[in-house]
Design an enzyme around this catalytic site. Structure first.
Site, mmCIF file in Angstrom:
data_model
loop_
_atom_site.group_PDB
_atom_site.id
_atom_site.type_symbol
_atom_site.label_atom_id
_atom_site.label_comp_id
_atom_site.label_asym_id
_atom_site.label_seq_id
_atom_site.Cartn_x
_atom_site.Cartn_y
_atom_site.Cartn_z
ATOM 1 C CD GLU A 153 -3.109 -0.941 2.150
ATOM 2 O OE1 GLU A 153 -3.094 0.033 2.919
ATOM 3 O OE2 GLU A 153 -4.047 -1.753 2.115
ATOM 4 C CD GLU A 185 -3.418 -5.920 3.927
ATOM 5 O OE1 GLU A 185 -4.284 -5.110 4.334
ATOM 6 O OE2 GLU A 185 -2.200 -5.690 3.972
HETATM 7 C C1 FCB Z 1 -4.361 -2.206 5.468
HETATM 8 C C2 FCB Z 1 -2.957 -2.505 5.966
HETATM 9 C C3 FCB Z 1 -2.900 -3.609 6.991
HETATM 10 C C4 FCB Z 1 -4.080 -3.582 7.955
HETATM 11 C C5 FCB Z 1 -5.394 -3.417 7.226
HETATM 12 C C6 FCB Z 1 -6.612 -3.386 8.131
HETATM 13 O O1 FCB Z 1 -4.411 -0.902 4.999
HETATM 14 O O2 FCB Z 1 -2.130 -2.865 4.886
HETATM 15 O O3 FCB Z 1 -1.668 -3.539 7.633
HETATM 16 O O4 FCB Z 1 -3.878 -2.651 8.932
HETATM 17 O O5 FCB Z 1 -5.375 -2.271 6.434
#
Ligand code: FCB
Length: 446
Positions: free
Chosen positions: A166, A351
């Protein structure tokens, strides 16, 4: 009830990040990171929480790998803490820091779990921040030297590498909103960071190719669905700009096409470092896969009173504990968009997950809402595969409740509950449900 089957060899995984779970941030010769420094600055984190102990994973990694194995997890995405390896960010190497990841990787492989390594998930060595951090152009070299060392030492066993997690969050949450380390609030710095992150990513990919080791390399990008609130021309344009600025296009256009998105040219011209164009040819470089992080979505409306004319609105859907609307279709949109716009060789959901208010009752956590959230998103992922997206794996955020950045320990995203007093792990109902999804390689929607 319908049952959807996933492709053979689909990698069902979980994701974590070093500072969020490891604890012992200064153990065995590690240098401090910007997150260590930030959490120890009063007023930055909810309740003054820090990553000093977190899930104590640095010392309990064996049990945690065993736990993953018991759930049938096939892939584990974790990050390496740069200042454990290079305490000052560059120069002297700390072998004891590397040894931890050596042991972790061996343990994973013994358990039949495929490691996916994120090279940078936000814990920059504090010593590099002191000389400008991500705003300093030299970081492209500092980062690629660090990455190259990991390729050399771990590349015999790690076959999947993610350069940055990110980069948008690092740039804007860290350098414009000031909510993440290093806590800056300067728009020119934020855009310089975007550009240097791309340069650093690209140099690391170049180093990886030069090493000539077997394996794949990609990048993980944050995404938030931005749908126009109406079909009005202005709303349509604003939503498109919002999408291209906030989501994967800001980074993938440069990587795949050597250009920042055209719709953003007015913003780029104003805020990017002035000679940015000279670097675009170097930034453009093939990668092997794209990692998509996705949690939520909003509607977008043009409002001249707001910065860049951008106003976001709720869809009117249920929200998670983060206040994020649950909009599973947005995951499909992102996957489809990436495939259509860039045609990457492979895509991973690196994620996806949700925070809810979990309670322990008789040693169990009945997190029905998390199961529903995951089920709905798995179903959208399946739809994307059916429609031609080369999606190869899905990493749920996250293995166990952990340090949620500015929110400290107040938000629980795990499929395993962490009791921070005892460090006991309790598999939530969602963890049991996920184990079943993995063993069946299918999801039943209700
Ligand atoms: C993302 C992050 C991760 C976590 C999630 C909830 O932005 O990459 O580390 O905190 O959110």
């Amino acid at each position: 009830m319908t049952n959807v089957k996933f492709p053979k060899d689909f990698i069902w995984g979980v994701a974590t990040a070093s500072y969020q779970i490891e604890g012992s941030p200064l153990a065995d010769g590690a240098g401090p990171s910007i997150w260590h420094r930030f959490t120890h600055t009063p007023g930055t984190i909810h309740d003054g929480d820090t990553g000093d102990v977190a899930c104590d994973h640095y010392r309990r990694y064996r049990e945690d790998v065993a736990l993953m194995k018991s759930l049938g997890i096939k892939g584990y995405r974790f990050s390496i803490s740069w200042p454990r390896i290079f305490p000052k960010g560059k120069g002297r190497i700390n072998e004891r820091g590397l040894a931890f990841y050596d042991r972790l990787i061996d343990e994973l492989l013994k358990a039949g779990i495929t490691p996916f390594v994120t090279i940078y998930h936000w814990d920059l060595p504090a010593a590099l921040q002191d000389i400008g951090g991500w705003t300093n152009r030299d970081i492209a070299y500092w980062f690629s030297d660090y990455a190259d060392y990991l390729f050399q030492r771990l590349g015999d066993r790690v076959k999947h590498w993610i350069t940055l997690n990110e980069p948008w969050a690092t740039a804007f949450v860290g350098h414009l909103f000031g909510e993440h380390a290093p806590g800056m609030k300067d728009i020119f710095s934020a855009f310089a960071v975007v550009h240097n992150e791309l340069r650093a990513h690209s140099k690391a990919v170049e180093a990886f190719r030069d090493e000539n080791i077997e394996g794949k390399i990609g990048i993980t990008l944050s995404n938030h669905s931005m749908k126009p609130a109406s079909q009005n021309e202005k709303d349509l344009t604003t939503a498109r700009v919002a999408h291209e600025f906030t989501n994967y296009p800001l980074f993938l256009d440069p990587i795949y096409k050597g250009l920042y998105p055209e719709t953003l040219s007015h913003i780029v011209e104003e805020y990017m470092p002035k000679d940015y164009l000279q670097d675009m040819d170097e930034i453009k470089r093939p990668i092997d896969f794209v990692g998509i992080n996705y949690y939520s979505g909003s509607l977008v409306r043009f409002n001249p009173e707001k910065p860049f004319g951008l106003e976001t609105l709720d869809h009117g859907l249920p929200k998670t504990e983060m206040g994020w609307e649950i909009y599973p279709e947005g995951l499909y949109e992102m996957l489809k968009g990436v495939q259509e716009d860039y045609d990457p060789g492979e895509v991973f959901i690196t994620e996806n997950g949700a925070a809810f208010k979990d309670v322990v009752e008789d040693g169990q956590v009945h997190d029905r809402e998390r199961i529903d959230y995951l089920r709905a998103h798995f179903t959208q992922a399946h739809r994307a595969i059916k429609d031609g997206v080369r999606l190869r794996g899905y990493f749920v955020w996250t293995l166990m409740d952990n340090f949620e950045w500015a929110y400290g320990y107040s938000k629980r995203f795990g499929i395993v509950y962490t009791d921070y007093k005892t460090q006991e792990r309790i598999v939530k109902d969602s963890g049991k449900w996920y184990a079943n999804v993995i063993s069946e390689n299918s999801v039943t929607s209700e």
